[in-house]
Design a protein around this motif. Sequence first.
Motif, mmCIF file in Angstrom:
data_model
loop_
_atom_site.group_PDB
_atom_site.id
_atom_site.type_symbol
_atom_site.label_atom_id
_atom_site.label_comp_id
_atom_site.label_asym_id
_atom_site.label_seq_id
_atom_site.Cartn_x
_atom_site.Cartn_y
_atom_site.Cartn_z
ATOM 1 N N ARG A 9 53.801 42.872 28.732
ATOM 2 C CA ARG A 9 52.569 43.399 29.296
ATOM 3 C C ARG A 9 51.522 43.617 28.208
ATOM 4 O O ARG A 9 50.329 43.480 28.457
ATOM 5 C CB ARG A 9 52.831 44.727 30.007
ATOM 6 N N TYR A 35 45.803 32.374 34.422
ATOM 7 C CA TYR A 35 44.382 32.640 34.254
ATOM 8 C C TYR A 35 44.200 33.563 33.056
ATOM 9 O O TYR A 35 45.096 34.323 32.698
ATOM 10 C CB TYR A 35 43.806 33.361 35.485
ATOM 11 N N GLN A 37 41.283 36.488 31.734
ATOM 12 C CA GLN A 37 40.108 37.250 32.131
ATOM 13 C C GLN A 37 39.377 37.738 30.896
ATOM 14 O O GLN A 37 39.957 38.412 30.040
ATOM 15 C CB GLN A 37 40.493 38.459 32.999
ATOM 16 N N GLY A 40 32.517 39.398 31.453
ATOM 17 C CA GLY A 40 31.369 38.593 31.846
ATOM 18 C C GLY A 40 31.703 37.196 32.340
ATOM 19 O O GLY A 40 30.809 36.467 32.785
ATOM 20 N N LEU A 41 32.984 36.818 32.271
ATOM 21 C CA LEU A 41 33.372 35.462 32.672
ATOM 22 C C LEU A 41 34.327 35.453 33.853
ATOM 23 O O LEU A 41 34.646 34.385 34.374
ATOM 24 C CB LEU A 41 34.015 34.731 31.498
ATOM 25 N N GLY A 42 34.816 36.596 34.260
ATOM 26 C CA GLY A 42 35.768 36.630 35.357
ATOM 27 C C GLY A 42 37.101 36.024 34.947
ATOM 28 O O GLY A 42 37.491 36.065 33.780
ATOM 29 N N LEU A 43 37.802 35.443 35.910
ATOM 30 C CA LEU A 43 39.077 34.800 35.640
ATOM 31 C C LEU A 43 38.871 33.293 35.534
ATOM 32 O O LEU A 43 38.217 32.692 36.394
ATOM 33 C CB LEU A 43 40.079 35.087 36.770
ATOM 34 N N GLN A 45 40.877 29.567 34.995
ATOM 35 C CA GLN A 45 42.187 28.963 35.170
ATOM 36 C C GLN A 45 42.578 28.158 33.935
ATOM 37 O O GLN A 45 41.810 27.315 33.460
ATOM 38 C CB GLN A 45 42.189 28.067 36.409
ATOM 39 N N GLY A 58 43.798 23.377 33.984
ATOM 40 C CA GLY A 58 42.729 24.076 34.673
ATOM 41 C C GLY A 58 41.428 23.869 33.918
ATOM 42 O O GLY A 58 41.192 22.804 33.340
ATOM 43 N N ASP A 59 40.611 24.908 33.869
ATOM 44 C CA ASP A 59 39.299 24.788 33.234
ATOM 45 C C ASP A 59 39.317 25.061 31.734
ATOM 46 O O ASP A 59 38.440 24.606 31.010
ATOM 47 C CB ASP A 59 38.324 25.762 33.911
ATOM 48 N N LEU A 88 43.066 39.023 28.461
ATOM 49 C CA LEU A 88 43.979 39.538 29.476
ATOM 50 C C LEU A 88 44.425 38.346 30.312
ATOM 51 O O LEU A 88 43.591 37.636 30.875
ATOM 52 C CB LEU A 88 43.273 40.582 30.335
ATOM 53 N N PHE A 90 46.712 36.533 33.379
ATOM 54 C CA PHE A 90 47.344 36.749 34.675
ATOM 55 C C PHE A 90 48.078 35.499 35.127
ATOM 56 O O PHE A 90 47.547 34.395 35.050
ATOM 57 C CB PHE A 90 46.313 37.098 35.745
ATOM 58 N N PHE A 106 48.983 37.798 42.397
ATOM 59 C CA PHE A 106 48.851 37.914 40.956
ATOM 60 C C PHE A 106 49.862 38.899 40.360
ATOM 61 O O PHE A 106 50.240 39.880 41.002
ATOM 62 C CB PHE A 106 47.440 38.395 40.587
ATOM 63 N N GLY A 107 50.246 38.614 39.123
ATOM 64 C CA GLY A 107 51.018 39.577 38.355
ATOM 65 C C GLY A 107 50.118 40.683 37.846
ATOM 66 O O GLY A 107 48.907 40.670 38.080
ATOM 67 N N GLU A 108 50.704 41.626 37.130
ATOM 68 C CA GLU A 108 49.955 42.791 36.678
ATOM 69 C C GLU A 108 49.156 42.540 35.410
ATOM 70 O O GLU A 108 48.344 43.379 35.030
ATOM 71 C CB GLU A 108 50.902 43.972 36.464
#
Lengths: 115, 111
Positions: A9, A35, A37, A40-43, A45, A58-59, A88, A90, A106-108
Amino acid sequence: EAQVTQNPRYLITVTGKKLTVTCSQNMNHEYMSWYRQDPGLGLRQIYYSMNVEVTDKGDVPEGYKVSRKEKRNFPLILESPSPNQTSLYFCASSLAGTGTGNTIYFGEGSWLTVV
Amino acid sequence: DQQVKQNSPSLSVQEGRISILNCDYTNSMFDYFLWYKKYPAEGPTFLISISSIKDKNEDGRFTVFLNKSAKHLSLHIVPSQPGDSAVYFCAASGGDYKLSFGAGTTVTVRA
């Protein structure tokens, strides 16, 4: 209980030291994804897997590797971590992908700091 | 280039009033849209979704509206409650196994 479990974690590591973040789901889901995080960019992939032995980018895949040898597990590998991978992370899973009607669980989250 | 945009980083609303969160997208191939809620130190949890064949979906206090011509969707929370204070993410998919997220909107519900 249905869940997506990530480990560790929290992790602080040094530049260049290989690390693996594990992800496991107990819902018999076909689809799994990673993903990151960032403020300002969100999540965003990183990689996803449609089934065992089937993965795709992904991206933001640069600097990461994945494998899907078992249905329940989808580890994220950082071969040579760099400070810009401090984030962070996920892991997520769903029954059959991201199309209509699929709920993505999603996981924690795993806090990773690279110094 | 972000294909899903949430232009309001934060929203403050009084308890009992309506919260309206907005989301815009640029990819016309998106056909499935979701809202996620995230508390600190937890993963995002699914809230509500809508398919592109609909323009409205309702689930209790939560309603999502989709305007395909404007490439815009919104989430309405009525009435807002203190437990609704969280970060809300809008997400979109085009059925290609990819899910694109907005940057999130932090909602604070004041007592």
